[in-house]
Scaffold this active site. Structure first.
Site, PDB file in Angstrom:
ATOM      1  CG  HIS A 113       3.510  42.211  51.269  1.00 43.74           C
ATOM      2  ND1 HIS A 113       4.645  41.789  51.926  1.00 43.74           N
ATOM      3  CD2 HIS A 113       3.203  43.424  51.810  1.00 43.74           C
ATOM      4  CE1 HIS A 113       5.010  42.693  52.814  1.00 43.74           C
ATOM      5  NE2 HIS A 113       4.145  43.704  52.755  1.00 43.74           N
ATOM      6  CG  HIS A 115       2.296  47.031  51.754  1.00 43.28           C
ATOM      7  ND1 HIS A 115       1.854  46.425  52.911  1.00 43.28           N
ATOM      8  CD2 HIS A 115       1.221  47.721  51.260  1.00 43.28           C
ATOM      9  CE1 HIS A 115       0.579  46.728  53.117  1.00 43.28           C
ATOM     10  NE2 HIS A 115       0.178  47.511  52.122  1.00 43.28           N
ATOM     11  CG  ASP A 117       7.667  48.099  53.678  1.00 42.31           C
ATOM     12  OD1 ASP A 117       6.692  47.793  52.969  1.00 42.31           O
ATOM     13  OD2 ASP A 117       7.785  47.739  54.868  1.00 42.31           O
ATOM     14  CG  HIS A 118       7.998  44.065  51.942  1.00 41.53           C
ATOM     15  ND1 HIS A 118       8.515  43.025  52.673  1.00 41.53           N
ATOM     16  CD2 HIS A 118       7.388  44.886  52.845  1.00 41.53           C
ATOM     17  CE1 HIS A 118       8.224  43.191  53.953  1.00 41.53           C
ATOM     18  NE2 HIS A 118       7.532  44.316  54.080  1.00 41.53           N
ATOM     19  CG  HIS A 233       0.091  42.457  55.457  1.00 43.61           C
ATOM     20  ND1 HIS A 233       0.310  42.989  56.705  1.00 43.61           N
ATOM     21  CD2 HIS A 233       0.740  43.283  54.566  1.00 43.61           C
ATOM     22  CE1 HIS A 233       1.065  44.080  56.580  1.00 43.61           C
ATOM     23  NE2 HIS A 233       1.324  44.272  55.301  1.00 43.61           N
ATOM     24  CG  ASP A 304       5.175  43.034  56.197  1.00 48.32           C
ATOM     25  OD1 ASP A 304       6.278  42.502  56.401  1.00 48.32           O
ATOM     26  OD2 ASP A 304       5.020  44.248  55.962  1.00 48.32           O
ATOM     27  CG  HIS A 364       8.924  43.885  58.751  1.00 44.81           C
ATOM     28  ND1 HIS A 364       7.796  44.433  59.316  1.00 44.81           N
ATOM     29  CD2 HIS A 364       8.967  44.351  57.487  1.00 44.81           C
ATOM     30  CE1 HIS A 364       7.172  45.202  58.430  1.00 44.81           C
ATOM     31  NE2 HIS A 364       7.877  45.167  57.301  1.00 44.81           N
TER      32      HIS A 364
END
Length: 415
Positions: A113, A115, A117-118, A233, A304, A364
């Site tokens: 996805h 976001h 942090d990914h 999510h 997530d 995670h």
């Protein structure tokens, strides 16, 4: 140092020493020569064993941001010398340098996805791999899979920073559905792509969900089939199911000899699925001389989520050898986790139990959770998350992921 079985005559191996290193993705190999007695048959067996390698290495197991003890989300699935990267949080390239993996061997990247942090580590990783690549060697395009909007992010990052790659890449975008996140958070990012173009970008695919199978087919070749499924999510998220195809069973050598067929090229043809016509006109089919096929392995990696959307995830993860599932907060924080679109150990374990997976790996984690030897003021013990998951599962193995941990998925035996 990784020690290999004693090899007969290295010069007579089917693959040269450097190719073997490439297959294993590691450099610290030691080759031992041996009198030329057991040669080509042993060599072929050895190469087949090398090619069976399938393992997962965690490069980042923390949520939100990279911390001192956990990097941001990233893991590598290694198979037959290729590295497939799943998520690429900030600092992933540094984690590669600290591991025994080589970023230059990445052939496919999967982003769960959009976001930060990914995926914030992706432009930098691509640039570093480019700097370390030789322009004299033609590198196959890197295939990148992820939600709609990923192509624009990569292109804009490289364009604005005036970054030039020496290799090509293809972005294959998955079209999400509006029910994968709260309605106020859903954005149609397909409108953002515009007329962007890059000299190093090869046109990728736009992948829509199969409404019958309730999943997305990303790869379908003679070795693997890789599918994506929908997760819920704060923004659309996906899980990936990597399934190895069944391999041909073992040749029944005794039966072949009874048919008057001696070891030679015919064995290889039968093993590869081709029928053979003998000089006397008799046709030997592979099913006549092969044992039952060897089942393939299955690895499922979820982004997530607070749950799955539809039944695609349950069907694809059924019987998985390894399930990687987030557990950002412990069970006492269930409401907070659900509010932010995340899971707890109970949620992950219930899904693993429903799917009948063999091995559940939690990852995670919020940076508040630390191993017992690193707990400081205000920190919580991460081993509590493992205990909570084990209260739910039925005999499945539960593991807490740690940075640089490698889990080998064993080669299956015949049924």
């Amino acid at each position: 140092m990784t020690s290999l079985p004693a090899l007969p005559d290295v010069r007579r191996l089917l693959l040269e020493e450097e190719k073997v290193r490439e297959l294993l993705c590691i450099e610290d190999l030691r080759f031992e020569s041996q009198p030329a007695g057991r040669l080509m048959v042993y060599s072929r067996y050895f190469i087949d064993e090398v090619k069976m390698t399938l393992d997962v290495t965690f490069l980042g197991t923390g949520s939100a941001y990279p911390g001192p003890s956990r990097g941001a989300s990233a893991l590598v699935l290694r198979n037959e010398g290729e590295c497939w990267l799943f998520d690429c949080g900030e600092g992933t390239q540094t984690q590669f340098m600290r591991s025994n993996l080589k970023a230059g061997r990445i052939t496919k990247i999967f982003i769960t996805h959009l976001h930060g942090d990914h995926m914030f580590g992706l432009p930098g990783l691509l640039c570093t791999v480019s700097l370390q690549s030789s322009t004299a060697t033609e590198k196959q395009p890197v295939d990148i899979y992820g939600p709609v909007g990923l192509r624009s992010f990569i292109w804009r990052s490289l364009y604005i920073s005036h970054s030039q790659l020496v290799f090509s890449y293809r972005v294959h975008e998955l079209v999400p559905s509006a029910d994968q996140c709260p309605s106020e958070e859903f954005k149609d990012l397909s409108l953002q792509n515009g007329q962007e173009d890059s000299s190093r970008e090869v046109q990728g695919r736009t992948i829509h969900m199969d409404p019958i199978e309730n999943c997305y087919t990303l790869i379908d070749d003679d070795q693997f089939i890789v599918r994506a499924f929908r997760l819920f999510h704060r923004i659309p998220s996906f899980g990936f199911a990597v399934e190895e195809r069944a391999r041909p069973g073992k040749l029944n050598v005794q039966k072949l000899k009874e048919l008057g067929i001696q070891p030679g090229p015919i064995y290889g043809k039968l093993k590869n699925g081709a029928s053979v016509v003998l000089e006397n006109g008799v046709t030997i089919r592979p099913l006549d001389v092969l044992d039952e096929p060897i089942p393939g392995r299955k690895v499922c990696i979820l982004g997530d989520c607070s749950g799955v959307v539809g039944d695609g995830g349950v069907k694809l993860c059924n019987g998985a050898d390894l399930l990687v599932h987030e557990a950002t907060l412990d069970d006492s924080q269930m409401e907070k986790a659900r509010e932010h679109g995340h899971s707890t150990p109970r949620v992950a374990a219930e899904f693993a139990k429903l799917c009948g997976v063999k091995h559940l790996v939690l990852t995670h984690f919020s940076q508040r959770y630390k191993p017992p030897d690193l707990i400081g003021e205000g920190d919580d013990d991460v081993t509590e998350l493992k205990r909570q998951a084990e209260l739910v599962v039925d005999l499945q193995e539960v593991t807490l992921a740690e940075d640089f941990m490698t889990i080998v998925i064993p080669y299956k035996k015949q049924n």
